[in-house]
Design a protein around this motif. Structure first.
Motif, PDB file in Angstrom:
ATOM      1  N   VAL A  20      20.817  -4.885  30.563  1.00  0.00           N
ATOM      2  CA  VAL A  20      22.156  -5.424  30.826  1.00  0.00           C
ATOM      3  C   VAL A  20      22.094  -6.948  30.935  1.00  0.00           C
ATOM      4  N   GLY A  21      21.081  -7.468  31.618  1.00  0.00           N
ATOM      5  CA  GLY A  21      20.929  -8.909  31.732  1.00  0.00           C
ATOM      6  C   GLY A  21      20.693  -9.568  30.390  1.00  0.00           C
ATOM      7  N   LEU A  22      19.899  -8.932  29.534  1.00  0.00           N
ATOM      8  CA  LEU A  22      19.661  -9.475  28.192  1.00  0.00           C
ATOM      9  C   LEU A  22      20.941  -9.456  27.369  1.00  0.00           C
ATOM     10  N   PHE A  23      21.738  -8.417  27.536  1.00  0.00           N
ATOM     11  CA  PHE A  23      23.035  -8.344  26.856  1.00  0.00           C
ATOM     12  C   PHE A  23      23.912  -9.541  27.255  1.00  0.00           C
ATOM     13  N   GLN A  24      23.940  -9.850  28.558  1.00  0.00           N
ATOM     14  CA  GLN A  24      24.682 -11.018  29.034  1.00  0.00           C
ATOM     15  C   GLN A  24      24.192 -12.299  28.381  1.00  0.00           C
ATOM     16  N   SER A  25      22.882 -12.473  28.330  1.00  0.00           N
ATOM     17  CA  SER A  25      22.299 -13.703  27.804  1.00  0.00           C
ATOM     18  C   SER A  25      22.584 -13.873  26.317  1.00  0.00           C
ATOM     19  N   VAL A  26      22.493 -12.798  25.561  1.00  0.00           N
ATOM     20  CA  VAL A  26      22.748 -12.876  24.121  1.00  0.00           C
ATOM     21  C   VAL A  26      24.201 -13.240  23.853  1.00  0.00           C
ATOM     22  N   ILE A  27      25.121 -12.621  24.575  1.00  0.00           N
ATOM     23  CA  ILE A  27      26.538 -12.942  24.413  1.00  0.00           C
ATOM     24  C   ILE A  27      26.780 -14.407  24.777  1.00  0.00           C
ATOM     25  N   GLY A  28      26.157 -14.890  25.866  1.00  0.00           N
ATOM     26  CA  GLY A  28      26.297 -16.282  26.261  1.00  0.00           C
ATOM     27  C   GLY A  28      25.784 -17.238  25.201  1.00  0.00           C
ATOM     28  N   LEU A  29      24.642 -16.906  24.582  1.00  0.00           N
ATOM     29  CA  LEU A  29      24.088 -17.738  23.515  1.00  0.00           C
ATOM     30  C   LEU A  29      25.019 -17.789  22.312  1.00  0.00           C
ATOM     31  N   VAL A  30      25.554 -16.640  21.935  1.00  0.00           N
ATOM     32  CA  VAL A  30      26.486 -16.590  20.799  1.00  0.00           C
ATOM     33  C   VAL A  30      27.728 -17.434  21.081  1.00  0.00           C
ATOM     34  N   LEU A  31      28.251 -17.356  22.303  1.00  0.00           N
ATOM     35  CA  LEU A  31      29.438 -18.130  22.662  1.00  0.00           C
ATOM     36  C   LEU A  31      29.157 -19.628  22.622  1.00  0.00           C
ATOM     37  N   ILE A  32      27.991 -20.053  23.127  1.00  0.00           N
ATOM     38  CA  ILE A  32      27.641 -21.471  23.098  1.00  0.00           C
ATOM     39  C   ILE A  32      27.549 -21.976  21.664  1.00  0.00           C
ATOM     40  N   LEU A  33      26.870 -21.219  20.804  1.00  0.00           N
ATOM     41  CA  LEU A  33      26.722 -21.628  19.403  1.00  0.00           C
ATOM     42  C   LEU A  33      28.077 -21.710  18.709  1.00  0.00           C
ATOM     43  N   ALA A  34      28.950 -20.730  18.969  1.00  0.00           N
ATOM     44  CA  ALA A  34      30.260 -20.711  18.322  1.00  0.00           C
ATOM     45  C   ALA A  34      31.130 -21.875  18.792  1.00  0.00           C
ATOM     46  N   VAL A  35      31.215 -22.074  20.113  1.00  0.00           N
ATOM     47  CA  VAL A  35      32.052 -23.153  20.651  1.00  0.00           C
ATOM     48  C   VAL A  35      31.480 -24.520  20.280  1.00  0.00           C
ATOM     49  N   ASN A  36      30.153 -24.635  20.256  1.00  0.00           N
ATOM     50  CA  ASN A  36      29.525 -25.897  19.857  1.00  0.00           C
ATOM     51  C   ASN A  36      29.874 -26.241  18.408  1.00  0.00           C
ATOM     52  N   ARG A  37      29.878 -25.250  17.556  1.00  0.00           N
ATOM     53  CA  ARG A  37      30.225 -25.456  16.142  1.00  0.00           C
ATOM     54  C   ARG A  37      31.679 -25.881  15.998  1.00  0.00           C
ATOM     55  N   ILE A  38      32.561 -25.220  16.759  1.00  0.00           N
ATOM     56  CA  ILE A  38      33.993 -25.574  16.707  1.00  0.00           C
ATOM     57  C   ILE A  38      34.208 -27.000  17.224  1.00  0.00           C
ATOM     58  N   ALA A  39      33.548 -27.340  18.344  1.00  0.00           N
ATOM     59  CA  ALA A  39      33.701 -28.675  18.928  1.00  0.00           C
ATOM     60  C   ALA A  39      33.210 -29.757  17.976  1.00  0.00           C
ATOM     61  N   ARG A  40      32.117 -29.475  17.255  1.00  0.00           N
ATOM     62  CA  ARG A  40      31.583 -30.467  16.321  1.00  0.00           C
ATOM     63  C   ARG A  40      32.553 -30.721  15.173  1.00  0.00           C
ATOM     64  N   LYS A  41      33.244 -29.682  14.742  1.00  0.00           N
ATOM     65  CA  LYS A  41      34.197 -29.849  13.645  1.00  0.00           C
ATOM     66  C   LYS A  41      35.495 -30.504  14.095  1.00  0.00           C
ATOM     67  N   VAL A  42      35.930 -30.148  15.323  1.00  0.00           N
ATOM     68  CA  VAL A  42      37.226 -30.637  15.812  1.00  0.00           C
ATOM     69  C   VAL A  42      37.128 -32.040  16.386  1.00  0.00           C
ATOM     70  N   SER A  43      36.083 -32.309  17.166  1.00  0.00           N
ATOM     71  CA  SER A  43      36.034 -33.569  17.912  1.00  0.00           C
ATOM     72  C   SER A  43      34.808 -34.444  17.613  1.00  0.00           C
ATOM     73  N   ASP A  44      33.895 -33.965  16.772  1.00  0.00           N
ATOM     74  CA  ASP A  44      32.646 -34.681  16.468  1.00  0.00           C
ATOM     75  C   ASP A  44      31.762 -34.848  17.696  1.00  0.00           C
ATOM     76  N   VAL A  45      31.989 -34.048  18.734  1.00  0.00           N
ATOM     77  CA  VAL A  45      31.159 -34.058  19.934  1.00  0.00           C
ATOM     78  C   VAL A  45      30.548 -32.676  20.095  1.00  0.00           C
ATOM     79  N   SER A  46      29.228 -32.603  20.253  1.00  0.00           N
ATOM     80  CA  SER A  46      28.570 -31.309  20.366  1.00  0.00           C
ATOM     81  C   SER A  46      27.225 -31.493  21.061  1.00  0.00           C
ATOM     82  N   LEU A  47      26.636 -30.370  21.435  1.00  0.00           N
ATOM     83  CA  LEU A  47      25.319 -30.401  22.069  1.00  0.00           C
ATOM     84  C   LEU A  47      24.248 -30.751  21.060  1.00  0.00           C
ATOM     85  N   PHE A  48      24.411 -30.285  19.811  1.00  0.00           N
ATOM     86  CA  PHE A  48      23.416 -30.537  18.766  1.00  0.00           C
ATOM     87  C   PHE A  48      24.084 -30.445  17.413  1.00  0.00           C
TER      88      PHE A  48
END
Length: 303
Positions: free
Chosen positions: A275-303
């Motif tokens: 269950v904990g691994l399920f949480q972590s994987v979902i969190g990683l997917v959300l970070i990658l998705a939102v980071n990609r959107i932020a980079r396209k929309v605002s040119d600001v991202s984690l990487f």
């Protein structure tokens, strides 16, 4: 050629990398080395067999979690509470930082800052105990005040009607001061000439905040928002564990509490790890998705 140039720059700034070294060592020891234990989620773990001696179970425990009759309820509660904490609580430190920046009395500003930081260092056990004393139906100061005003006492705690308000409100109260520190630092770094130029253009204080202060903290806010999205599947186990009861179990059961109860109370370590691994994987997917959107929309991202 590029590799040698990189190492040359690292050597030129070796002092700064030396100061960075303790943090890297800490993350390696406490964040990367424990990843070896992730395999527990795929094994029928026993203390005698250990990490490597326990038999493989594959996706058995993930399937058990998905087939659990409360799976949808727990997932829904986690998402609802996390979304409320994020979208209600996230702007609050920014607002506090802006309000503190507008205070002209340095002494009063420092006093408010100190008082707002203190709850961060208080454990949830102390916070919940304090809330129980203040919000008690019988003898609590809040309900005594309501009775004095001619109103009916309210059962604030362990009440489905007030559960979300109590959870989100206490979380904001505990974290708002500490989370505002980075925004205060960002505001302090804004060029004061921008404010002077805004004054010359006839901007009042509100306009200065809107056109100078908010753009000045925009990049920091985006980065912190992306990081906050990563914990969207974690609603905070200690707070929910202490503030939930039988009456609020239907809306207060979240993944964090389910992991703790399954792993520690019931001894189902492999299931809890899954269950904990399920949480972590979902969190990683959300970070990658939102980071990609932020980079396209605002040119600001984690990487």
């Amino acid at each position: 050629m590029r590799s040698s140039l990189l190492w040359k720059k690292i050597w030129q700034h070796k002092v700064f990398y030396f100061f960075l070294l303790p943090g890297l060592v800490w993350f390696f020891i406490f964040s990367y080395v424990p990843l070896f234990g992730v395999q527990v989620a795929f094994r029928d773990y026993t203390f005698s067999g250990g990490f490597t001696g326990s038999p493989w179970a594959g996706l058995k425990y993930f399937q058990q979690f998905f087939d659990y009759y409360k799976f949808e309820q727990i997932l829904r509660n986690t998402i609802i509470i996390s979304f409320m904490k994020l979208f209600i609580g996230f702007p609050m430190p920014i607002l506090l930082a802006i309000l503190l920046n507008e205070i002209r009395s340095i002494k009063f500003q420092k006093t408010v800052q100190t008082l707002s930081y203190l709850p961060h260092f208080v454990s949830w056990i102390v916070v919940v105990t304090l809330m129980q004393r203040l919000l008690s139906l019988h003898g609590g100061p809040v309900n005594e005040l309501l009775i004095a005003l001619g109103m009916e006492p309210v059962q604030f705690l362990y009440n489905t009607s007030w559960f979300y308000q109590v959870i989100v409100g206490s979380d904001i109260w505990k974290s708002i001061g500490w989370n505002s520190i980075i925004y205060m630092a960002a505001i302090a770094g804004i060029d004061q000439q921008l404010y002077e130029a805004a004054k010359i253009d006839g901007a009042n204080r509100f306009r200065q905040i809107w056109h100078v202060t908010l753009p000045g903290v925009r990049n920091i806010a985006i980065i912190l928002f992306i990081l906050s999205i990563g914990s969207l599947m974690s609603a905070g186990y200690e707070q929910l564990l202490l503030l939930s009861g039988p009456a609020t179990a239907g809306i207060g059961s979240v993944l964090d509490v389910h992991v703790i109860q399954s792993g520690i109370s019931e001894g189902r370590l492999s299931y809890a790890a899954a269950v904990g691994l399920f949480q972590s994987v979902i969190g990683l997917v959300l970070i990658l998705a939102v980071n990609r959107i932020a980079r396209k929309v605002s040119d600001v991202s984690l990487f």
